[in-house]
Design an enzyme around this catalytic site. Structure first.
Site, PDB file in Angstrom:
ATOM      1  N   GLU A 441       0.827  -1.213   0.000  1.00 29.23           N
ATOM      2  CA  GLU A 441       0.000   0.000   0.000  1.00 29.23           C
ATOM      3  C   GLU A 441       0.859   1.260   0.000  1.00 29.23           C
ATOM      4  OE1 GLU A 441      -2.786  -0.355   3.228  1.00 29.23           O
ATOM      5  OE2 GLU A 441      -3.777  -2.096   2.355  1.00 29.23           O
ATOM      6  N   GLU A 515      -4.022  -8.962   0.364  1.00 27.29           N
ATOM      7  CA  GLU A 515      -4.542  -8.690   1.711  1.00 27.29           C
ATOM      8  C   GLU A 515      -6.052  -8.702   1.627  1.00 27.29           C
ATOM      9  OE1 GLU A 515      -2.112  -5.898   3.863  1.00 27.29           O
ATOM     10  OE2 GLU A 515      -3.883  -5.070   4.841  1.00 27.29           O
TER      11      GLU A 515
END
Length: 848
Positions: A441, A515
């Site tokens: 991220e 994720e």
């Protein structure tokens, strides 16, 4: 005799097969544990240390410093896990005093026998900003706390006399979004070699061709010379098959041809050769098979190095529309993300603790680990090799743009090449490593040029595995960033799967959920009414900082497990998922993360935090660890364990009922019952009366009876599969706490100072049923040569210390971790006692 004549003679001897004696020579290389007998002191927030001061003296690297008053300890060591917890510290990093300056010093002697050798020190990890001195002379540094690194001590060693090595660590100037730990928290090694040896992690094994009758092993070996003249060097490799205990077999199964070359003075030289291995046995998650290659370096007739590394034969194929293929068959990636702390042990790595986690995950049906968000301890990768797990090794949480002021962004420009190369070189021979992740991220997701550079760095050290990155920018799968990755990794953003697959440019690219889910829960806690989704509608309020275990609550960016599986079933081309997370971890206690300090009014984080605090009637929160785990911080299974097991192990007959059935305050009230089963239908009974049979339909993964009226007694489920009785489970209303029970995960322990036994204590009624809402205080004691290492109960709000001999049960359970005294023999007993309850004990045998 001239060098060329020696070389010619050696080649003739080898051709005649007369080199066995040379190959059997003992290698000058040694690798010794350097963990014992360190001195330690900490400055800033040093409330639990023997020396507590806020002022760091100068010149602590000098040998003349008197460190007698410093604490003596063995590594690995996490200086913060002892606490104490403090509400004045940040709960996103666990309310623990990990920020500070730590000094480690060790006194040691190097034998006269080693005076001609190179002496290195290997750090598996040092948190953080490590600087190293030997005998007062500066040796080097490595700031990223998760990278394994080597420093050359040779120029500073005093042979035959006392040496003093000093290590300064600085976490005061390091930031993290989770608990990073602090100190020399991984193993440290002293490595001795000749002046002509294989470089650090300098052997690369790949298997470019694998057929049933023959496998080709390609070996690249980097030989490092510290000799002031060019030398003719001979190199050869032997291949061994490891047995079921992962030990060497009696003889090599293959060997290379002899390769000779001249190594330049004071430089490196790369050797390469291919070895044919007959009838290779494949490494697989169902039966992990390992080989070992020994690379032997010779100068003339003298062996100057023997370097060994494990590898495996297996094929990896990442397809765009048929998922991930391991050894030619499709394997769904049933993975979890894990942070690196080990619960009550903190960040201090322990092989047995990591193995226990993997054993629990294997029981659940998990087959893959993502090392969120950093390179792991090397022993974890070894365990994955041996236990049959795939592992995605991840680099960092940020690149150039940070998420915190002093996170990896402050190191990126100067260190990212060294850090990434070190990560790949260390782990590239492990068959369990099937992907590299270059980030998580990262705010740089709109910078494809940077991602391309990082991919190229990885490929410069290993071009046999794909590169991915965990992406959470909703445009990163369609804006070109995805094309810099070999496999596109997506974090959450369920709507972006269709966008990715609809784009023609992505027709040749695979996708994996790096994720997923981020469902949150507290083991054994259930709140009514059940509201799926928005966390704030699921918060119990009244200062109870727990989350329902009905597995329906998740943060705004996330989803339930059921929603994630629906998506994977609708898009079967995806390779699978890495669930956030396998185990609860210290820090990041979403949704109870922090207070309003430092948050700007009007921002999303301010508004969400204020809404949570208002709901809870609080100005601050006690939570110091996460709620994301499928297992809690103590390693106890939450209900979600059984939900994942029902999908990931469909061949296992299993059924699981929730909630518990101790609800005297709910008599006559609706109390929904959920059932997780690998069957396809089930019938629920309450006190012998059927409440109906329910079946799973498409995109349904649990069975729900919404209108059960609570009555004490027995709740029973009978599950069926294909019309045949499959599994049963029951939940019974218990009596009051009456006794304790102890159960150890193993009956014996090695007295090496590191091996551990994990003992679970349950609060039970007279019928030996665990009392689910009990919270009795349990005191522990040891009889014999054993030691209590830590305690826990999985309660994310507890501020009781981990290094104690007592613990309250949390919803009926607590944990004590023990070890044998170093060098002890015989056995010891672990005793548990609680006021008003019958005690319990368990014996632990000490293996030699």
């Amino acid at each position: 005799m001239k060098r060329t004549s020696i070389l010619t003679l050696l080649v003739i001897l080898i051709t005649l097969g007369i080199t066995d004696a040379l190959m059997a020579q003992e290698s000058p290389r040694s690798r010794e544990s350097f963990n014992q007998g360190w001195k330690f002191v900490k400055y800033f927030n040093a409330s639990v240390e023997s020396v507590a001061t806020d002022r760091e003296p100068e010149n602590l690297q000098l040998p003349s410093v008197n460190d007698n008053s410093w604490r003596t300890l063995d590594l690995p060591h996490d200086w913060a896990i002892e606490g104490p917890f403090s509400d004045t510290l940040e709960n996103n990093t666990g309310l623990l005093p990990w920020k500070g300056i730590g000094w480690y010093r060790k006194h040691f002697i190097v034998s006269e026998n080693d005076k001609e050798k190179r002496i290195y020190i290997d750090f598996d990890g040092a948190m953080a900003n490590a600087k190293v001195w030997l005998n007062g002379k500066y040796v080097g540094e490595w700031p990223y706390g998760y990278t394994s690194f080597r420093l050359d001590l040779t120029p500073y060693i005093i042979i035959g006399k006392k040496n003093v090595i000093a290590v300064r660590l600085d976490t005061k100037n390091w930031d993290s979004r989770w608990y990073p730990g602090a100190g020399l928290y991984r193993n440290v090694w002293l490595v001795k070699t000749s002046q002509l040896h294989i470089a650090n992690n300098g052997v690369f094994c790949s298997t470019p061709e694998i057929k049933k009758e023959r496998g080709m092993l390609s070996v690249e070996a980097e030989v490092e010379s510290h000799i002031n003249e060019p030398l003719p060097v001979t190199i050869k490799a032997l291949v061994y098959k490891l047995n079921d205990k992962f030990e060497l077999s009696s003889a090599p199964v293959a060997e290379s041809v002899v390769v000779t070359a001249t190594v330049p003075a004071m430089k490196d030289h790369d050797f390469r050769f291919d070895i044919a291995v007959k009838d290779p046995v494949l490494w697989d998650i169902t039966k992990p098979e390992l080989y070992r290659v020994a690379v032997i370096v010779m100068q003339g007739t003298t062996v100057t190095d023997r370097y060994e590394t494990n590898f495996g034969f297996r094929t990896l194929n990442f397809t765009a529309r048929d998922g991930f293929l391991l050894n030619g068959r499709r394997v769904e990636v049933n993975g979890v993300c894990n942070h690196h702390d080990l619960g009550a042990l903190g960040a201090a790595f322990n092989t047995r603790a990591a193995a226990r986690q993997l054993e629990i995950l294997k029981e659940m049906g998990c087959n893959a680990i993502r090392t969120s968000h950093n390179p792991p301890a090397p022993e974890l990768v070894d365990l994955c090799d041996k236990m049959g797990f795939l592992i995605q090794v991840e680099f960092s949480d940020t690149w150039r743009i940070g998420k915190k002021k002093d996170d990896y962004n402050v190191l990126f420009n100067a260190w990212h090449v060294e850090d990434m190369k070190a990560m790949v070189r260390r782990d590239r021979n492990h068959p369990s490593v099937f992907m590299w992740s270059i980030g998580n991220e990262v705010p740089d997701q709109r910078n494809p040029y940077l991602a391309k550079e990082l991919n190229e760095i990885v490929k410069s050290e290993d071009n046999t595995r794909p590169v991915t990155s965990g992406c959470n920018d909703s445009n990163s799968g369609t804006n070109g960033f995805q094309k810099t990755l070999d496999v596109f990794g997506i974090n959450y953003h369920l709507g972006d799967y269709k966008r990715f697959y609809d784009l023609k440019d992505n027709a040749d690219q695979g996708l994996i959920s790096t994720e997923s889910a981020s469902t949150v829960s507290s083991r054994g806690e259930y709140f009514f009414p059940i509201v799926q989704g928005d966390l704030n509608n699921n918060l119990p309020g009244k200062g109870i900082f727990q989350i329902t275990s009905y597995d329906v609550a998740y943060p705004g960016w996330a989803s339930t497990t059921d929603q994630q599986w629906t998506l994977l079933d609708k898009f079967p081309a995806a390779m699978g998922e890495f669930v956030w997370t396998g185990f609860d971890y210290i820090g990041e206690p979403t949704p109870y993360s922090g207070d309003l300090t430092g948050l700007k009014p009007g921002t999303r984080w301010y508004d969400e935090t204020k809404k949570m605090l208002d709901k809870m009637g609080a100005t601050e929160v006690p939570s110091r660890s996460s709620y994301f785990g499928i297992m809690d911080l103590a390693g106890f299974k939450k209900d979600r364990f059984y939900l994942y097991q029902s999908r990931w192990r469909p061949e296992l007959p299993m059924a699981h009922i929730l909630p518990h059935w101790n609800w005297p305050e709910r008599k006559g009230l609706v109390t929904p019952v959920h059932v997780y089963t690998s069957g396809d239908e089930a019938e629920l009974f309450l006190n012998g009366k059927s409440l109906g049979k329910k079946s799973k339909h498409q995109y349904e993964y649990r069975l729900i009876w919404d209108n059960v009226i609570y009555q004490p007694g027995e709740l029973k489920i009978v599950a069926y599969k294909n019309g045949v009785k499959w599994a049963e489970d029951k939940m019974v209303t218990t009596g009051k706490p009456s006794q304790l029970s102890c159960s150890a995960d193993r009956s014996s322990v090695h007295p090496d100072g590191y091996d551990l036994v994990f003992i679970t204590i349950k609060i039970e009624d007279v019928n030996k049923l665990m009392v689910p809402r009990s919270s009795n205080l349990v005191n522990f004691s040891i009889e014999g040569p054993g030691k209590i290492v830590a305690v826990d109960n999985g309660d994310a709000t507890s501020h009781d210390p981990f290094n104690a001999s007592y613990r309250k049960a949390f919803n009926g359970m607590c944990l004590v971790i023990v070890k044998a005294e170093k060098g002890a023999n015989g056995s010891f007993k672990v005793k548990a006692a609680s006021k008003g309850l019958k005690g319990s004990e368990v014996a632990v045998r000490i293996d030699q």
